[in-house]
Design a protein around this motif. Structure first.
Motif, PDB file in Angstrom:
ATOM      1  N   PRO A 273      23.415  -7.129  -3.847  1.00 43.73           N
ATOM      2  CA  PRO A 273      22.612  -5.956  -3.458  1.00 43.73           C
ATOM      3  C   PRO A 273      22.571  -4.906  -4.568  1.00 43.73           C
ATOM      4  N   ILE A 274      21.464  -4.202  -4.648  1.00 43.93           N
ATOM      5  CA  ILE A 274      21.289  -3.126  -5.624  1.00 43.93           C
ATOM      6  C   ILE A 274      21.491  -1.795  -4.910  1.00 43.93           C
ATOM      7  N   GLU A 275      22.469  -1.025  -5.372  1.00 43.84           N
ATOM      8  CA  GLU A 275      22.738   0.308  -4.825  1.00 43.84           C
ATOM      9  C   GLU A 275      21.829   1.301  -5.541  1.00 43.84           C
ATOM     10  N   VAL A 276      20.968   1.979  -4.803  1.00 41.37           N
ATOM     11  CA  VAL A 276      20.067   2.978  -5.376  1.00 41.37           C
ATOM     12  C   VAL A 276      20.515   4.350  -4.891  1.00 41.37           C
ATOM     13  N   SER A 277      20.704   5.286  -5.823  1.00 39.97           N
ATOM     14  CA  SER A 277      21.106   6.642  -5.456  1.00 39.97           C
ATOM     15  C   SER A 277      20.169   7.646  -6.120  1.00 39.97           C
ATOM     16  N   GLU A 278      20.238   8.891  -5.687  1.00 37.93           N
ATOM     17  CA  GLU A 278      19.430   9.980  -6.252  1.00 37.93           C
ATOM     18  C   GLU A 278      17.941   9.637  -6.277  1.00 37.93           C
ATOM     19  N   PHE A 279      17.487   8.886  -5.271  1.00 37.25           N
ATOM     20  CA  PHE A 279      16.095   8.439  -5.219  1.00 37.25           C
ATOM     21  C   PHE A 279      15.212   9.566  -4.694  1.00 37.25           C
ATOM     22  N   SER A 280      14.168   9.888  -5.446  1.00 38.49           N
ATOM     23  CA  SER A 280      13.246  10.942  -5.013  1.00 38.49           C
ATOM     24  C   SER A 280      11.851  10.638  -5.530  1.00 38.49           C
ATOM     25  N   GLY A 281      10.856  11.283  -4.939  1.00 40.15           N
ATOM     26  CA  GLY A 281       9.466  11.113  -5.342  1.00 40.15           C
ATOM     27  C   GLY A 281       8.570  10.938  -4.137  1.00 40.15           C
ATOM     28  N   LYS A 282       7.325  10.533  -4.396  1.00 42.02           N
ATOM     29  CA  LYS A 282       6.340  10.416  -3.327  1.00 42.02           C
ATOM     30  C   LYS A 282       5.528   9.130  -3.483  1.00 42.02           C
ATOM     31  N   ILE A 283       5.151   8.540  -2.347  1.00 42.08           N
ATOM     32  CA  ILE A 283       4.232   7.405  -2.306  1.00 42.08           C
ATOM     33  C   ILE A 283       3.063   7.841  -1.440  1.00 42.08           C
ATOM     34  N   GLU A 284       1.849   7.679  -1.975  1.00 39.46           N
ATOM     35  CA  GLU A 284       0.652   8.096  -1.244  1.00 39.46           C
ATOM     36  C   GLU A 284      -0.250   6.893  -1.001  1.00 39.46           C
ATOM     37  N   TRP A 285      -0.707   6.745   0.219  1.00 40.96           N
ATOM     38  CA  TRP A 285      -1.659   5.714   0.596  1.00 40.96           C
ATOM     39  C   TRP A 285      -2.923   6.404   1.067  1.00 40.96           C
ATOM     40  N   ALA A 286      -4.082   5.897   0.651  1.00 39.87           N
ATOM     41  CA  ALA A 286      -5.349   6.483   1.097  1.00 39.87           C
ATOM     42  C   ALA A 286      -6.371   5.378   1.345  1.00 39.87           C
ATOM     43  N   LYS A 287      -7.191   5.588   2.360  1.00 40.34           N
ATOM     44  CA  LYS A 287      -8.271   4.661   2.688  1.00 40.34           C
ATOM     45  C   LYS A 287      -9.565   5.292   2.182  1.00 40.34           C
ATOM     46  N   ASN A 288     -10.370   4.494   1.443  1.00 32.31           N
ATOM     47  CA  ASN A 288     -11.633   5.004   0.936  1.00 32.31           C
ATOM     48  C   ASN A 288     -12.692   3.901   0.981  1.00 32.31           C
ATOM     49  N   LEU A 289     -13.878   4.167   0.450  1.00 28.11           N
ATOM     50  CA  LEU A 289     -14.977   3.207   0.523  1.00 28.11           C
ATOM     51  C   LEU A 289     -14.693   1.897  -0.215  1.00 28.11           C
ATOM     52  N   SER A 290     -13.865   1.934  -1.248  1.00 30.32           N
ATOM     53  CA  SER A 290     -13.578   0.716  -2.018  1.00 30.32           C
ATOM     54  C   SER A 290     -12.294   0.032  -1.553  1.00 30.32           C
ATOM     55  N   GLY A 291     -11.839   0.316  -0.356  1.00 26.83           N
ATOM     56  CA  GLY A 291     -10.624  -0.297   0.165  1.00 26.83           C
ATOM     57  C   GLY A 291      -9.542   0.740   0.328  1.00 26.83           C
ATOM     58  N   ALA A 292      -8.327   0.361   0.039  1.00 25.00           N
ATOM     59  CA  ALA A 292      -7.202   1.276   0.145  1.00 25.00           C
ATOM     60  C   ALA A 292      -6.528   1.415  -1.211  1.00 25.00           C
ATOM     61  N   THR A 293      -5.936   2.575  -1.457  1.00 33.86           N
ATOM     62  CA  THR A 293      -5.197   2.808  -2.701  1.00 33.86           C
ATOM     63  C   THR A 293      -3.761   3.184  -2.365  1.00 33.86           C
ATOM     64  N   LEU A 294      -2.885   2.891  -3.292  1.00 37.94           N
ATOM     65  CA  LEU A 294      -1.475   3.236  -3.159  1.00 37.94           C
ATOM     66  C   LEU A 294      -1.024   3.785  -4.497  1.00 37.94           C
ATOM     67  N   ARG A 295      -0.384   4.954  -4.467  1.00 34.32           N
ATOM     68  CA  ARG A 295       0.107   5.569  -5.701  1.00 34.32           C
ATOM     69  C   ARG A 295       1.548   6.017  -5.507  1.00 34.32           C
ATOM     70  N   ALA A 296       2.366   5.720  -6.486  1.00 38.12           N
ATOM     71  CA  ALA A 296       3.742   6.215  -6.503  1.00 38.12           C
ATOM     72  C   ALA A 296       3.782   7.368  -7.482  1.00 38.12           C
TER      73      ALA A 296
ATOM     74  N   LEU B 183      -6.969  -2.413  -2.362  1.00 38.51           N
ATOM     75  CA  LEU B 183      -5.955  -3.265  -1.735  1.00 38.51           C
ATOM     76  C   LEU B 183      -6.491  -4.117  -0.592  1.00 38.51           C
ATOM     77  N   THR B 184      -7.551  -3.690   0.055  1.00 39.96           N
ATOM     78  CA  THR B 184      -8.086  -4.455   1.180  1.00 39.96           C
ATOM     79  C   THR B 184      -9.236  -5.355   0.770  1.00 39.96           C
ATOM     80  N   THR B 185      -9.401  -5.574  -0.536  1.00 38.22           N
ATOM     81  CA  THR B 185     -10.472  -6.431  -1.044  1.00 38.22           C
ATOM     82  C   THR B 185      -9.878  -7.548  -1.903  1.00 38.22           C
ATOM     83  N   PRO B 186     -10.677  -8.583  -2.204  1.00 43.83           N
ATOM     84  CA  PRO B 186     -10.187  -9.647  -3.094  1.00 43.83           C
ATOM     85  C   PRO B 186     -10.010  -9.183  -4.544  1.00 43.83           C
ATOM     86  N   LYS B 187     -10.532  -8.012  -4.900  1.00 38.37           N
ATOM     87  CA  LYS B 187     -10.455  -7.504  -6.280  1.00 38.37           C
ATOM     88  C   LYS B 187      -9.324  -6.489  -6.438  1.00 38.37           C
ATOM     89  N   GLN B 188      -8.161  -6.808  -5.901  1.00 38.14           N
ATOM     90  CA  GLN B 188      -7.021  -5.898  -5.977  1.00 38.14           C
ATOM     91  C   GLN B 188      -6.639  -5.633  -7.430  1.00 38.14           C
TER      92      GLN B 188
END
Length: 172
Positions: free
Chosen positions: A84-107, A128-133
Protein backbone atom coordinates in the motif's frame (compact mmCIF):
# COMPACT_ATOMS: atom_id res chain seq x y z
CA UNK A 1 -16.84 3.81 -15.67
CA UNK A 2 -18.23 0.27 -15.74
CA UNK A 3 -16.22 -0.54 -12.59
CA UNK A 4 -17.67 2.34 -10.52
CA UNK A 5 -20.50 0.17 -9.23
CA UNK A 6 -17.95 -2.33 -7.87
CA UNK A 7 -15.91 0.25 -5.94
CA UNK A 8 -18.14 0.00 -2.85
CA UNK A 9 -17.49 3.58 -1.77
CA UNK A 10 -18.21 4.18 1.92
CA UNK A 11 -17.67 7.04 4.35
CA UNK A 12 -19.21 9.47 6.78
CA UNK A 13 -21.24 12.57 5.93
CA UNK A 14 -20.01 15.10 8.47
CA UNK A 15 -21.97 18.11 7.16
CA UNK A 16 -24.41 18.52 4.28
CA UNK A 17 -26.62 21.15 2.71
CA UNK A 18 -28.70 21.25 -0.44
CA UNK A 19 -31.37 23.01 -2.47
CA UNK A 20 -33.85 21.51 -4.96
CA UNK A 21 -36.26 23.56 -7.09
CA UNK A 22 -38.59 22.55 -9.89
CA UNK A 23 -40.79 24.87 -11.94
CA UNK A 24 -43.66 23.44 -13.96
CA UNK A 25 -42.42 20.84 -16.47
CA UNK A 26 -38.86 22.23 -16.67
CA UNK A 27 -35.76 20.41 -15.58
CA UNK A 28 -35.29 20.62 -11.81
CA UNK A 29 -32.35 22.61 -10.50
CA UNK A 30 -30.36 21.48 -7.53
CA UNK A 31 -27.19 22.19 -5.58
CA UNK A 32 -25.55 20.27 -2.78
CA UNK A 33 -22.48 20.62 -0.63
CA UNK A 34 -21.05 18.20 1.89
CA UNK A 35 -18.06 17.50 4.05
CA UNK A 36 -17.13 13.80 3.95
CA UNK A 37 -14.85 11.86 6.28
CA UNK A 38 -13.08 8.51 6.34
CA UNK A 39 -14.01 7.67 2.74
CA UNK A 40 -12.92 4.26 1.51
CA UNK A 41 -13.30 2.20 -1.63
CA UNK A 42 -12.50 -1.32 -2.75
CA UNK A 43 -10.24 -1.77 -5.77
CA UNK A 44 -12.00 -2.74 -9.00
CA UNK A 45 -10.29 -3.80 -12.21
CA UNK A 46 -7.22 -1.60 -12.60
CA UNK A 47 -8.57 1.06 -10.22
CA UNK A 48 -6.84 0.97 -6.81
CA UNK A 49 -8.78 1.04 -3.56
CA UNK A 50 -8.27 3.72 -0.93
CA UNK A 51 -9.09 4.27 2.73
CA UNK A 52 -9.13 7.14 5.22
CA UNK A 53 -9.75 10.02 2.78
CA UNK A 54 -11.49 13.27 3.83
CA UNK A 55 -13.02 15.64 1.24
CA UNK A 56 -15.48 18.43 0.61
CA UNK A 57 -17.88 18.40 -2.35
CA UNK A 58 -20.03 20.98 -4.09
CA UNK A 59 -22.20 19.82 -6.98
CA UNK A 60 -25.12 20.57 -9.26
CA UNK A 61 -26.40 18.85 -12.41
CA UNK A 62 -23.68 20.38 -14.62
CA UNK A 63 -20.62 20.58 -12.38
CA UNK A 64 -18.92 19.10 -9.31
CA UNK A 65 -15.94 20.29 -7.31
CA UNK A 66 -14.16 17.97 -4.88
CA UNK A 67 -11.73 19.64 -2.47
CA UNK A 68 -9.04 18.01 -0.36
CA UNK A 69 -7.63 20.04 2.51
CA UNK A 70 -4.45 18.42 3.86
CA UNK A 71 -5.79 14.91 4.29
CA UNK A 72 -4.12 11.50 4.51
CA UNK A 73 -5.15 8.18 3.00
CA UNK A 74 -3.85 4.83 1.83
CA UNK A 75 -3.92 3.45 -1.77
CA UNK A 76 -3.90 -0.30 -2.29
CA UNK A 77 -4.30 -2.78 -5.14
CA UNK A 78 -3.84 -6.53 -4.93
CA UNK A 79 -1.96 -6.99 -8.22
CA UNK A 80 -0.47 -3.67 -9.37
CA UNK A 81 0.97 -2.34 -6.09
CA UNK A 82 3.55 -4.42 -4.23
CA UNK A 83 2.51 -2.72 -0.97
CA UNK A 84 0.00 0.00 0.00
CA UNK A 85 1.02 3.60 -0.68
CA UNK A 86 0.66 5.95 2.30
CA UNK A 87 -0.35 9.42 1.07
CA UNK A 88 -0.16 12.36 3.47
CA UNK A 89 -0.55 16.16 3.25
CA UNK A 90 -2.85 15.64 0.25
CA UNK A 91 -4.59 18.81 -0.92
CA UNK A 92 -6.06 20.36 -4.06
CA UNK A 93 -9.21 20.25 -6.15
CA UNK A 94 -10.79 18.00 -8.79
CA UNK A 95 -13.45 19.56 -11.01
CA UNK A 96 -15.91 17.71 -13.23
CA UNK A 97 -18.13 19.53 -15.72
CA UNK A 98 -20.70 18.47 -18.30
CA UNK A 99 -20.74 20.42 -21.56
CA UNK A 100 -21.75 20.08 -25.23
CA UNK A 101 -18.62 18.08 -26.13
CA UNK A 102 -19.08 15.54 -23.33
CA UNK A 103 -17.64 15.77 -19.86
CA UNK A 104 -14.35 17.25 -18.64
CA UNK A 105 -12.27 16.47 -15.58
CA UNK A 106 -9.53 18.73 -14.24
CA UNK A 107 -7.20 18.27 -11.30
CA UNK A 108 -6.11 21.60 -9.85
CA UNK A 109 -3.09 21.92 -7.57
CA UNK A 110 -3.21 18.35 -6.28
CA UNK A 111 -0.16 17.74 -4.14
CA UNK A 112 0.96 15.61 -1.26
CA UNK A 113 3.51 13.11 -0.05
CA UNK A 114 3.40 9.49 -1.27
CA UNK A 115 5.58 7.11 0.74
CA UNK A 116 8.13 9.86 1.43
CA UNK A 117 8.04 11.52 -2.02
CA UNK A 118 6.52 15.01 -2.36
CA UNK A 119 4.48 15.21 -5.56
CA UNK A 120 2.35 17.58 -7.63
CA UNK A 121 -0.34 16.12 -9.92
CA UNK A 122 -2.17 17.75 -12.82
CA UNK A 123 -4.86 16.22 -15.01
CA UNK A 124 -7.00 17.49 -17.83
CA UNK A 125 -9.45 15.09 -19.46
CA UNK A 126 -11.92 16.20 -22.12
CA UNK A 127 -14.70 14.56 -24.13
CA UNK A 128 -14.97 11.80 -21.52
CA UNK A 129 -18.40 10.66 -22.67
CA UNK A 130 -17.35 10.33 -26.32
CA UNK A 131 -15.10 7.92 -28.26
CA UNK A 132 -12.62 10.83 -28.76
CA UNK A 133 -11.46 10.99 -25.15
CA UNK A 134 -8.39 13.15 -24.52
CA UNK A 135 -6.53 12.65 -21.26
CA UNK A 136 -3.40 14.54 -20.19
CA UNK A 137 -1.82 13.56 -16.90
CA UNK A 138 1.33 14.94 -15.34
CA UNK A 139 3.14 14.19 -12.11
CA UNK A 140 6.25 15.84 -10.77
CA UNK A 141 8.32 15.17 -7.68
CA UNK A 142 10.01 17.92 -5.64
CA UNK A 143 12.79 15.68 -4.40
CA UNK A 144 13.51 12.46 -6.13
CA UNK A 145 14.99 9.47 -4.44
CA UNK A 146 14.99 6.74 -7.08
CA UNK A 147 14.65 3.84 -4.67
CA UNK A 148 11.40 5.26 -3.27
CA UNK A 149 9.99 6.02 -6.72
CA UNK A 150 10.09 2.38 -7.79
CA UNK A 151 8.06 1.48 -4.68
CA UNK A 152 5.07 3.52 -5.88
CA UNK A 153 5.11 2.81 -9.65
CA UNK A 154 2.24 0.37 -10.30
CA UNK A 155 3.10 -2.98 -11.88
CA UNK A 156 1.82 -3.23 -15.46
CA UNK A 157 1.88 0.54 -15.99
CA UNK A 158 4.11 0.27 -19.06
CA UNK A 159 3.22 -2.20 -21.86
CA UNK A 160 5.41 -5.16 -22.83
CA UNK A 161 8.83 -5.06 -21.22
CA UNK A 162 8.37 -1.39 -20.28
CA UNK A 163 8.04 -2.19 -16.56
CA UNK A 164 11.42 -3.94 -16.49
CA UNK A 165 13.01 -1.11 -18.48
CA UNK A 166 11.58 1.57 -16.13
CA UNK A 167 12.65 -0.25 -12.93
CA UNK A 168 16.15 -0.87 -14.34
CA UNK A 169 16.43 2.79 -15.34
CA UNK A 170 15.54 3.90 -11.80
CA UNK A 171 18.03 1.52 -10.21
CA UNK A 172 20.89 2.74 -12.40
Amino acid sequence: LNNLAFLSIEGEILESDGVWTAKNEGEPKWFTSAKLGNISSASAGKIPGFSGLDAGIQANSRRALISFDVTAFKLSHETSLSKPIEVSEFSGKIEWAKNLSGATLRAKNLSGNASGLNFHLTANATQLTTPKQNINLGISFNSLEAERLKEIIPKGLFPGRGDTWARNLIEK
